[in-house]
Scaffold this motif. Structure first.
Motif, PDB file in Angstrom:
ATOM      1  N   PRO A 184       0.856  -1.187   0.000  1.00 36.75           N
ATOM      2  CA  PRO A 184       0.000   0.000   0.000  1.00 36.75           C
ATOM      3  C   PRO A 184       0.897   1.244   0.000  1.00 36.75           C
ATOM      4  O   PRO A 184       2.113   1.134   0.156  1.00 36.75           O
ATOM      5  CB  PRO A 184      -0.754  -0.131   1.325  1.00 36.75           C
ATOM      6  N   GLU A 185       0.311   2.400  -0.195  1.00 38.43           N
ATOM      7  CA  GLU A 185       1.081   3.631  -0.048  1.00 38.43           C
ATOM      8  C   GLU A 185       1.254   3.926   1.436  1.00 38.43           C
ATOM      9  O   GLU A 185       0.511   3.422   2.281  1.00 38.43           O
ATOM     10  CB  GLU A 185       0.370   4.792  -0.753  1.00 38.43           C
ATOM     11  N   LEU A 190      -0.016   9.722   2.868  1.00 35.42           N
ATOM     12  CA  LEU A 190      -1.414   9.982   2.508  1.00 35.42           C
ATOM     13  C   LEU A 190      -2.032  11.017   3.443  1.00 35.42           C
ATOM     14  O   LEU A 190      -2.759  11.919   3.002  1.00 35.42           O
ATOM     15  CB  LEU A 190      -2.211   8.674   2.553  1.00 35.42           C
ATOM     16  N   ARG A 195      -5.314  13.072   2.501  1.00 32.30           N
ATOM     17  CA  ARG A 195      -6.099  11.912   2.036  1.00 32.30           C
ATOM     18  C   ARG A 195      -6.306  10.979   3.235  1.00 32.30           C
ATOM     19  O   ARG A 195      -5.775   9.871   3.300  1.00 32.30           O
ATOM     20  CB  ARG A 195      -5.369  11.226   0.891  1.00 32.30           C
ATOM     21  N   ASP A 198      -7.899   7.356   2.712  1.00 33.54           N
ATOM     22  CA  ASP A 198      -6.942   6.414   2.127  1.00 33.54           C
ATOM     23  C   ASP A 198      -5.841   6.069   3.129  1.00 33.54           C
ATOM     24  O   ASP A 198      -5.398   4.923   3.216  1.00 33.54           O
ATOM     25  CB  ASP A 198      -6.305   7.020   0.870  1.00 33.54           C
ATOM     26  N   LYS A 201      -7.172   3.594   5.701  1.00 34.01           N
ATOM     27  CA  LYS A 201      -7.283   2.250   5.140  1.00 34.01           C
ATOM     28  C   LYS A 201      -5.917   1.567   5.073  1.00 34.01           C
ATOM     29  O   LYS A 201      -5.770   0.403   5.467  1.00 34.01           O
ATOM     30  CB  LYS A 201      -7.904   2.340   3.746  1.00 34.01           C
ATOM     31  N   ALA A 202      -4.908   2.309   4.599  1.00 34.88           N
ATOM     32  CA  ALA A 202      -3.558   1.746   4.498  1.00 34.88           C
ATOM     33  C   ALA A 202      -2.972   1.464   5.876  1.00 34.88           C
ATOM     34  O   ALA A 202      -2.311   0.436   6.090  1.00 34.88           O
ATOM     35  CB  ALA A 202      -2.644   2.701   3.723  1.00 34.88           C
TER      36      ALA A 202
END
Length: 484
Positions: A184-185, A190, A195, A198, A201-202
């Motif tokens: 993932p990033e 993020l 963000r 996102d 989530k990561a």
């Protein structure tokens, strides 16, 4: 259901494969230079060109540091890391087909670009991807991986032609590139781009969703929102340049950068990169028997890797400062003892019939130095740089790393040619003494701290404790000494 720890291990594996490749890159002169000095070699080198072949990666690393520090804030950690691997893949290919010194230098320069771009970025990725409980172990594995790469290159260089060794060096780079495609990033990156969904989530994919992880990510988001309210993101290139130079007036930038710079100086003073690159010369001089240098070198590589692996356990159970200074002081004493012995042998005061004495001391040095001096400085890079300064901090610390690496790789063969091995070891010991004194004064204890807590330390000068103290008019800050 895959556990968060396994996911973190998988993501970190790509970084560690890259460190294996960097260990091979830094040790390649040990295979290349003796072959080029052979009278039968079709490519001829002198002392100056040989020295530059070994040290030019330090100059090239500067470009890698500057490039990755800029791109990591724009493109993110994942894409930048992938792009940074490409120069080395091309560079090893050029080395494989090279038929002249300029082409060898060109290939070495490209591998140096990747080395500079990924050494610091890899540490930052580990710091942002992993749990504070495991972060120190994962960061310390960088040294183990580089040591493994060194040993692999020495073996390949002994049994195969240096061109084949160059081809083998492509394997861990290719594997690292494939591994990163599954990442993932970075959640921290993020969040820095607002963000938050996102990033959440990561973050929970990597770390799981429990009370501690929820609090940690909320602290990251809260700090980012406060930062955006105080320092709105710049929109123009000129604004970015102005903000970059303003960082040199901020203590939360200068303090961690000073720690990283001195840590890199300690790293080179301990011979982290020069010992593998000139291992055959060092061990041949210490043992007095150049016919068995490969056997001795292999023994040293195994010992170095084993001691670095031992350090991954010690960094889990010991405080960073305690481990660093115990390792540093012991290393200085042993290195000076080796220097004194070799010096007395050169004067004829001691007979040169007990090569096992300096070899045992050198073994002890490799063990104790790898327990702290060669692992903690690189690990600090993944811990002490605050999120808003990681791009600029990577650039500045990268320049410092490149300068120190180039200076060490350039100076070592010259020192060995002028003041012999005992003088070279003495110079290393003096650098270590200087850096350890400064680190004692400026290095905070980062064990089991979240990156946000460490960032708060550099903002306030202390780790924050929000518990009111009886009799105080306001909540005071005090130093915490959190136990594992």
């Amino acid at each position: 259901m895959v556990s968060p720890f396994i996911k973190q291990c998988w993501a970190v594996a790509g970084v560690q494969l890259n460190y294996v490749a960097q260990g091979m890159m830094l040790s390649f002169p040990a295979s290349l230079l003796p072959a080029l000095k052979d009278p039968a070699s079709t490519i001829k080198v002198d002392l100056q060109s040989a020295s530059f072949l070994a040290s030019c990666v330090g100059l090239a690393a500067t470009l890698g540091f500057l490039g990755s520090s800029s791109l990591m804030n724009v493109l993110g950690r994942k894409l930048t890391f992938g792009a940074a691997l490409l120069p080395a893949i091309i560079g090893w290919g050029i080395i494989f087909f090279a038929n002249s010194v300029p082409l060898l230098i060109a290939g070495r320069l490209l591998t140096g670009v990747t080395g500079g771009a990924t050494i610091t970025l890899g540490a930052i990725i580990i710091g942002e991807f992993t749990d504070p409980k495991y972060r120190g172990v994962f960061l310390n594995l960088n040294t183990v991986s580089a040591g493994l790469g060194t040993m692999m290159l020495h073996i390949a260089g002994h049994y195969f032609h240096w061109r084949t060794a160059a081809l083998i060096s492509l394997v861990p780079l290719s594997a690292a590139f494939c591994n990163l495609l599954t990442w993932p990033e970075s959640p921290a990156w993020l969040a820095s781009k607002n963000r938050y969904a996102d990033g959440e989530k990561a973050f929970y994919w990597l770390r799981g969703k429990d009370e501690d992880s929820v609090k940690e990510f909320e602290a990251v988001v809260r700090a980012q929102k406060e930062r955006m309210a105080q320092f709105p993101e710049t929109l123009t290139c000129s604004d970015d340049i102005v903000e970059f130079f303003k960082k040199f007036t901020r203590k939360d930038f200068l303090k961690p950068i000073s720690i990283v710079f001195i840590g890199f100086l300690l790293l080179e003073g301990s011979g982290r990169h020069t010992f593998p690159a000139f291992a055959i010369d060092f061990i041949g001089d210490v043992s007095g028997d150049h016919s068995q240098t490969f056997l001795y070198t292999m023994c040293m590589d195994v010992i170095t890797a084993a001691s670095a692996l031992m350090a991954t356990y010690l960094v889990k159970v010991m405080k960073r400062r305690t481990l660093l200074f115990c390792s540093g002081i012991s290393s200085v004493v042993i290195l000076l003892s080796v220097s004194l012995y070799l010096y007395l042998v050169s004067l004829g005061v001691l007979a040169n019939d007990k090569a096992w004495i300096p070899l045992i001391l050198l073994v002890a040095y490799f063990v104790v130095s790898n327990l702290g001096c060669t692992s903690i400085p690189l690990g600090l890079l993944g811990e002490v740089l605050p999120l808003p300064h990681r791009g600029a901090g990577t650039a500045v610390s990268g320049i410092a790393f490149s300068f120190n690496l180039f200076l060490a790789m350039q100076a070592t063969p010259l020192l060995m040619a002028t003041v012999n091995t005992y003088g070279t070891f003495t110079a290393y010991a003096l650098v270590m003494i200087f850096t350890l004194v400064i680190m004692y004064m400026i290095l905070p204890e980062t064990k089991n701290r979240t990156l946000q807590e460490i960032e708060d330390y550099f903002n306030h000068g202390k780790f924050l404790d929000e518990t009111p103290h009886p009799g105080d008019d306001e909540v005071k800050m005090k130093m915490l000494d959190r136990q594992p």
